[in-house]
Structure formats: C-alpha cells, structure tokens
Enzyme design. Sequence first.
Site: not given
Length: 150
Positions: A39, A44-46, A49
């Site tokens: 998401k 974690g996704c930040r 990325a």
Amino acid sequence: MKLKVGDQAPDFEGVNEKGEKVRLSDFRGKYVVLYFYPKDDTPGCRAEALSFKENWDEILKRGAVVLGVSGDSPESHVRFKEKYGLPFTLISDKGDRIRELYGAKGLLIPGRVTFVIDPEGKIRLIYSSQMSPTSHVKEALKVIPPTPLT
C-alpha cells in the site's frame, strides 16, 4: 501456476499514475525490476520505495526500469510519487490481476515480492521479504549486470 527463475515473465497491462496503459512488453530489451508492495505511503512501503529512489543513479547506469505495483488507485500513486519525489512508474492493480499472474498475493496482506526480468523477458530473480523492505533493491542490483563502457 508458480513462477520460477528462468521462466518467461507473463506480459500484463496496467494503468500508471498518469492513467496511461503500461505493458511489460513495452520494456523488452531492458532489465525490469517489477516490485509488488502492499500500500502507498505505509511505513514499509515508503522505506522500500525510498530505497529504490536512493539507488536510482545505479539503476539508471545499468539501463534498468523500475515498476512498482499495488492495488492503490492512480490518484493515490500520484500523491505517493509527489510526496517522496519517486522517479519510477507506479502501476495500479485494482482487482489484483497482475499480482495473481505473478503469484505475489501474500497471506494476510498483499505480498512484498520483487522480480527482475532480463531484456529477453526471462525471470532472473524472485525475492520476497515482507520484513526487510529495503533489501529488495540490493537483491535486484546483484543480478542486473553493470552496463559496459563503450
């Protein structure tokens, strides 16, 4: 169908953050880092990325393309890219069609899986680590050869 290293990567069509259609086959002749993440703008996704962004110069030097895929809308992807200055394409996978094609579903939350696809469309790496999002770019760079100087 479970994909493995050496398999031909399935072609897909998705919509990027600009609302444009994107196909894997558009990038034939280049290494593609195709990474699935749960998401936009979650911790974690930040981190994942931003690790791709921090290694962007090295990725470009190797002539590779990065495609991030999640179920978020193109509008959410625009906000995520703008907020962190992400230089790569994000693909909206509403309905998880691309994720299913690659077997990157996950159990309780969508899986965090990275594929490296070579210029001929063969899978060279399948790397999955939900707990170590910043390791994905490091693992990808291990299999993408440096571009020789001409």
